[in-house]
Design a protein around this motif. Structure first.
Motif, mmCIF file in Angstrom:
data_model
loop_
_atom_site.group_PDB
_atom_site.id
_atom_site.type_symbol
_atom_site.label_atom_id
_atom_site.label_comp_id
_atom_site.label_asym_id
_atom_site.label_seq_id
_atom_site.Cartn_x
_atom_site.Cartn_y
_atom_site.Cartn_z
ATOM 1 N N TYR A 1 42.316 -57.654 57.026
ATOM 2 C CA TYR A 1 42.582 -56.250 56.727
ATOM 3 C C TYR A 1 42.858 -55.483 58.010
ATOM 4 O O TYR A 1 42.265 -55.752 59.064
ATOM 5 C CB TYR A 1 41.381 -55.606 56.022
ATOM 6 C CG TYR A 1 41.168 -56.076 54.605
ATOM 7 C CD1 TYR A 1 42.010 -55.653 53.587
ATOM 8 C CD2 TYR A 1 40.111 -56.928 54.295
ATOM 9 C CE1 TYR A 1 41.814 -56.077 52.278
ATOM 10 C CE2 TYR A 1 39.905 -57.360 52.993
ATOM 11 C CZ TYR A 1 40.762 -56.931 51.988
ATOM 12 O OH TYR A 1 40.549 -57.351 50.700
ATOM 13 N N ARG A 2 43.729 -54.490 57.915
ATOM 14 C CA ARG A 2 44.084 -53.694 59.086
ATOM 15 C C ARG A 2 43.188 -52.470 59.250
ATOM 16 O O ARG A 2 43.088 -51.922 60.341
ATOM 17 C CB ARG A 2 45.542 -53.243 58.976
ATOM 18 C CG ARG A 2 46.554 -54.380 59.040
ATOM 19 C CD ARG A 2 47.931 -53.910 58.657
ATOM 20 N NE ARG A 2 47.971 -53.473 57.265
ATOM 21 C CZ ARG A 2 49.035 -52.943 56.681
ATOM 22 N NH1 ARG A 2 50.132 -52.749 57.374
ATOM 23 N NH2 ARG A 2 48.999 -52.580 55.404
ATOM 24 N N SER A 3 42.570 -52.018 58.154
ATOM 25 C CA SER A 3 41.755 -50.804 58.239
ATOM 26 C C SER A 3 40.648 -50.833 57.194
ATOM 27 O O SER A 3 40.725 -51.568 56.201
ATOM 28 C CB SER A 3 42.626 -49.560 58.017
ATOM 29 O OG SER A 3 43.072 -49.503 56.667
ATOM 30 N N ALA A 4 39.634 -50.007 57.410
ATOM 31 C CA ALA A 4 38.543 -49.891 56.455
ATOM 32 C C ALA A 4 39.042 -49.323 55.137
ATOM 33 O O ALA A 4 38.590 -49.726 54.058
ATOM 34 C CB ALA A 4 37.440 -48.998 57.036
ATOM 35 N N GLN A 5 39.995 -48.402 55.214
ATOM 36 C CA GLN A 5 40.523 -47.812 53.990
ATOM 37 C C GLN A 5 41.243 -48.841 53.136
ATOM 38 O O GLN A 5 41.194 -48.790 51.913
ATOM 39 C CB GLN A 5 41.477 -46.656 54.345
ATOM 40 C CG GLN A 5 40.793 -45.321 54.498
ATOM 41 C CD GLN A 5 40.083 -44.894 53.229
ATOM 42 O OE1 GLN A 5 40.609 -45.038 52.129
ATOM 43 N NE2 GLN A 5 38.887 -44.369 53.370
ATOM 44 N N GLU A 6 41.911 -49.781 53.775
ATOM 45 C CA GLU A 6 42.609 -50.839 53.027
ATOM 46 C C GLU A 6 41.602 -51.664 52.223
ATOM 47 O O GLU A 6 41.877 -52.051 51.078
ATOM 48 C CB GLU A 6 43.381 -51.718 54.001
ATOM 49 C CG GLU A 6 44.322 -52.700 53.325
ATOM 50 C CD GLU A 6 45.130 -53.509 54.310
ATOM 51 O OE1 GLU A 6 45.753 -54.496 53.888
ATOM 52 O OE2 GLU A 6 45.117 -53.158 55.515
ATOM 53 N N ILE A 7 40.426 -51.902 52.801
ATOM 54 C CA ILE A 7 39.388 -52.648 52.072
ATOM 55 C C ILE A 7 38.881 -51.826 50.896
ATOM 56 O O ILE A 7 38.711 -52.331 49.781
ATOM 57 C CB ILE A 7 38.218 -53.003 53.010
ATOM 58 C CG1 ILE A 7 38.707 -53.822 54.196
ATOM 59 C CG2 ILE A 7 37.151 -53.787 52.239
ATOM 60 C CD1 ILE A 7 37.632 -54.123 55.224
ATOM 61 N N LEU A 8 38.622 -50.538 51.138
ATOM 62 C CA LEU A 8 38.126 -49.678 50.071
ATOM 63 C C LEU A 8 39.096 -49.629 48.899
ATOM 64 O O LEU A 8 38.690 -49.598 47.731
ATOM 65 C CB LEU A 8 37.874 -48.267 50.610
ATOM 66 C CG LEU A 8 36.615 -48.089 51.469
ATOM 67 C CD1 LEU A 8 36.632 -46.739 52.177
ATOM 68 C CD2 LEU A 8 35.363 -48.211 50.607
ATOM 69 N N GLU A 9 40.388 -49.617 49.197
ATOM 70 C CA GLU A 9 41.392 -49.577 48.140
ATOM 71 C C GLU A 9 41.337 -50.834 47.274
ATOM 72 O O GLU A 9 41.445 -50.754 46.049
ATOM 73 C CB GLU A 9 42.789 -49.419 48.753
ATOM 74 C CG GLU A 9 43.029 -48.057 49.380
ATOM 75 C CD GLU A 9 44.340 -48.002 50.147
ATOM 76 O OE1 GLU A 9 45.187 -48.899 49.940
ATOM 77 O OE2 GLU A 9 44.510 -47.083 50.960
ATOM 78 N N GLU A 10 41.179 -51.995 47.902
ATOM 79 C CA GLU A 10 41.140 -53.243 47.129
ATOM 80 C C GLU A 10 39.789 -53.445 46.459
ATOM 81 O O GLU A 10 39.699 -54.043 45.390
ATOM 82 C CB GLU A 10 41.459 -54.431 48.041
ATOM 83 C CG GLU A 10 42.905 -54.480 48.485
ATOM 84 C CD GLU A 10 43.360 -55.869 48.895
ATOM 85 O OE1 GLU A 10 42.627 -56.843 48.628
ATOM 86 O OE2 GLU A 10 44.452 -55.972 49.476
ATOM 87 N N LEU A 11 38.747 -52.916 47.070
ATOM 88 C CA LEU A 11 37.409 -53.051 46.490
ATOM 89 C C LEU A 11 37.251 -52.144 45.271
ATOM 90 O O LEU A 11 36.554 -52.483 44.312
ATOM 91 C CB LEU A 11 36.357 -52.691 47.544
ATOM 92 C CG LEU A 11 34.890 -52.961 47.201
ATOM 93 C CD1 LEU A 11 34.639 -54.461 47.065
ATOM 94 C CD2 LEU A 11 33.986 -52.362 48.273
ATOM 95 N N ASN A 12 37.901 -50.976 45.312
ATOM 96 C CA ASN A 12 37.794 -49.991 44.229
ATOM 97 C C ASN A 12 39.189 -49.621 43.745
ATOM 98 O O ASN A 12 39.677 -48.520 44.029
ATOM 99 C CB ASN A 12 37.063 -48.745 44.717
ATOM 100 C CG ASN A 12 35.732 -49.068 45.362
ATOM 101 O OD1 ASN A 12 34.800 -49.472 44.708
ATOM 102 N ND2 ASN A 12 35.658 -48.883 46.686
#
Length: 645
Positions: free
Chosen positions: A288-299
């Motif tokens: 992942y490139r950013s924390a927000q990218e993880i949040l998007e896929e997680l939620n």
């Protein structure tokens, strides 16, 4: 008991409470004539950590003293790391999930750092006492900590030592709410390894810092990136899930993570497993490139609003809230289209704007600006902790308002122009008398930074949105909080009050926009559609529409009656930080970190002007009440005043 800070003292604990000098070695016990150590809570090669009290304050709050006295090999690097922690904490300012820095100084050739005490246990301790974490706990951990990592990364800081010992589960205050449990708040500590980075710094190899079993491959080679923190958080998660040492979870023969082999039961949440696997990718190009990218896929968010039948239409908001009115769908434009808003009358639009003047005076980023009702005065709030009042006819400063102890995130004039309210990272709102600049009152009640404020049109109430995930509605007469509104999962980043003063809108880091009844404080409906933070929202003057700006690089315009998205504007190439609608309802303005201001025809979504003569990104824009001026606050500390020809 008072603990002696002298490392050579043989009996450091032999001092009764209230003693000024150590009874064994004679050393002064009150550090900087203020902080008294009462208990040793940590010790290592570089120094010691103490639980302490602040004797200067009447309540004698607890704090933490970090003492550095290392004199061995590599002392120069150790000193740099210790000082770096203070610098990084100071750069970050106040954040509810990062310990606040109180002081940093040198006494008797020993360095000290004093910071906020976090009451709770770290996750390594929790793992030992409670056993392996559940999938739900890991998901909650990610949703709790990823916004914190996004925050520090937005300040160009890499933590470089994410591990269970550096994540503290804050003890809940006041117990659990009725009918449920209080959500754990995780605090990220120990910024001693943190590193400030710039675009130019990334290619260069630096010092190897961190904890080996949690560190990303590139970090072990001295080339830490933002993604390195995400990797370390992923390793932390699988360690907590399996209760196994990270080195045991990686197979050298297979060159792969085999953490699933050590789970107590098969993983049920496939999406969570997919997210963790990508966080653990050793190749940065696949991570992942950013924390927000993880949040998007997680939620994952729904791509369209499928069913609003259970929501309360705005047209019925103040009647029987239990009986929704039918929505006349045949009158609505098609969502996600560029179809015109036919019920807004179009007129000749002003297309040429010129920069009339640039206001210079702030020493740091300007977060917000507000026009007085007569359009003659501008107020600005800054990261330099001040508010400035400007005469727009001359461009000169009228005065500087001092009073906040942290960044000023938001400012707003009362409808009569006699007062100004400000919201700050110090968790307070202050009401100022205009034009004297005297503080009339301070409103306290939020437990996090106050990012957004708004006056009701009648001037009787103030609304505020905070990093504590709540909104508050305040009575201007009594200065009391009438309602505390809770629905957001993360920080409340922006708010707006409808022109009729009946509806409050809020947006934040959970990507959603919520609508509330101001009189009752009741939630009415949610607009979902953005895939990243909702950074700003604005009502149209007739109260029929809401525009929203998001870090997903888009602007959306919503029909308030139906809850439908009318159209999406996606021409900006970077985060969209602010939107404003002209007083006549004709022009929608947007600003972005792509260093442009765009002007759109609200009725069609057609771009009519693009202001690109800029040297830095824009943080905030707003129209003057007379519609003839546009103020733009900038990250370089300046404010541009644009006027139409």
């Amino acid at each position: 008991m008072a603990y002696c800070l002298n490392p050579d003292c043989q009996k450091p604990t032999s001092n009764p409470q209230g003693t000024k000098f150590c009874q064994n070695c004679g050393s002064k016990l009150l550090l900087s004539d203020r902080y008294r150590a009462i208990k040793l809570i940590g010790e290592g090669g570089f120094g010691r950590t103490f639980l302490a009290v602040d004797e200067y304050k009447p309540s004698k709050p607890r704090c933490v003293i970090k003492q550095f006295f290392y004199q061995g090999a590599g002392a120069e690097i150790a000193v740099e790391l210790f000082e770096q922690e203070a610098v990084r904490l100071d750069d970050l300012g106040k954040h509810p999930q990062i310990p606040e820095l109180f002081a940093h100084f040198e006494v008797d050739k020993r360095q000290y750092l004093v910071q906020e005490f976090i009451d709770g246990q770290n996750l390594a301790q929790a793992l030992e006492t409670e056993g392996a974490f559940s999938e739900t706990q890991i998901r909650d951990l990610l949703n709790n900590l990823l916004p914190v990592l996004d925050f520090i990364h937005s300040h160009n800081i890499i933590h470089r030592d994410i591990k269970p010992e550096n994540i503290i589960r804050r003890s809940p205050q006041g117990g659990s709410p009725p009918g449920g449990t209080k959500t754990d708040e995780l605090v990220l500590v120990d910024f001693g390894a943190a590193k400030f980075v710039s675009a130019a710094a990334f290619p260069r190899t630096g010092t190897k810092i961190g904890t080996a079993e949690y560190s990303a491959p590139e970090q072990m080679m001295g080339r830490a990136e933002f993604g390195s923190d995400l990797y370390s958080l992923g390793v932390t998660c699988i360690h907590l899930l399996t209760q196994m040492h990270p080195f045991d979870l990686f197979s050298i023969s297979e060159d792969a993570w085999v953490w699933r082999d050590y789970l107590h039961s098969p993983l049920q949440d496939r999406n969570l497993g997919k997210v963790l696997d990508k966080m653990l990718e050793r190749a940065t190009s696949r991570r992942y490139r950013s924390a927000q990218e993880i949040l998007e896929e997680l939620n994952p968010q729904p791509t369209a609003i499928k069913n609003w039948s259970n929501s309360i239409p705005l047209g019925n908001l103040y009647g029987n809230v239990n009986t929704p009115s039918p929505i006349p769908n045949q009158q609505l434009p098609i969502a996600n289209s560029r179809s015109p808003i036919t019920y807004i009358q179009s007129s000749t639009l002003v297309k040429n704007w010129r920069c009339d003047r640039t206001l210079i005076g702030h020493s740091n980023w300007v977060w917000s600006v507000a026009f007085s009702p007569d359009s003659k005065t501008l107020a600005s709030g800054s990261r330099d902790k001040t508010i400035k009042l400007w005469d727009l006819q001359t461009g000169k400063q009228i005065r500087t308002l001092w009073g906040h102890s942290n960044w000023v995130w938001s400012v707003a004039f009362s409808p009569d122009g006699k007062t100004l309210v400000s919201g700050s990272g110090d968790k307070t709102l202050k009401v100022w008398q205009i034009p004297s600049g005297k503080i009339i009152r301070t409103l306290e009640g939020h437990s996090g930074p106050i990012y957004a404020i708004a006056f009701s049109p009648d001037g009787r109430t103030i609304a505020s949105g905070s990093g504590d995930k709540t909104l508050k509605i305040w009575d201007c007469g009594s200065s009391e909080a009438i309602h505390t509104l809770t629905r957001h999962l993360f920080w409340v980043r922006c708010i707006a009050i409808s022109p009729d003063g009946q509806t409050l809108a809020s947006g934040g880091l959970d990507n959603n926009i919520h609508l509330w009844q101001i009189n009752s404080g009741r939630w009415s409906r949610t607009f979902a559609g953005h895939s990243n933070w909702v950074r700003f929202i604005a009502f149209s003057p007739d109260g029929q529409f809401l525009a929203s700006a998001s870090y997903d690089k888009t602007i959306k315009v919503w029909d308030l009656y139906s809850g439908k998205e009318i159209y999406t504007l996606s021409e900006h190439t970077d985060l969209v930080g602010c939107v404003a609608i002209s007083p006549d309802g004709q022009i929608l303005a947007s600003s972005s970190r792509d260093k442009t201001i765009k002007l759109w025809q609200l009725s069609t979504g057609r771009e009519i002007s693009n202001i690109t003569e800029r040297s830095d990104a824009v943080s905030y824009i707003t129209f003057s009440p007379d519609g003839q001026t546009l103020a733009a606050a900038n990250f370089d500390g300046t404010i541009n005043i644009w006027r139409c020809d």
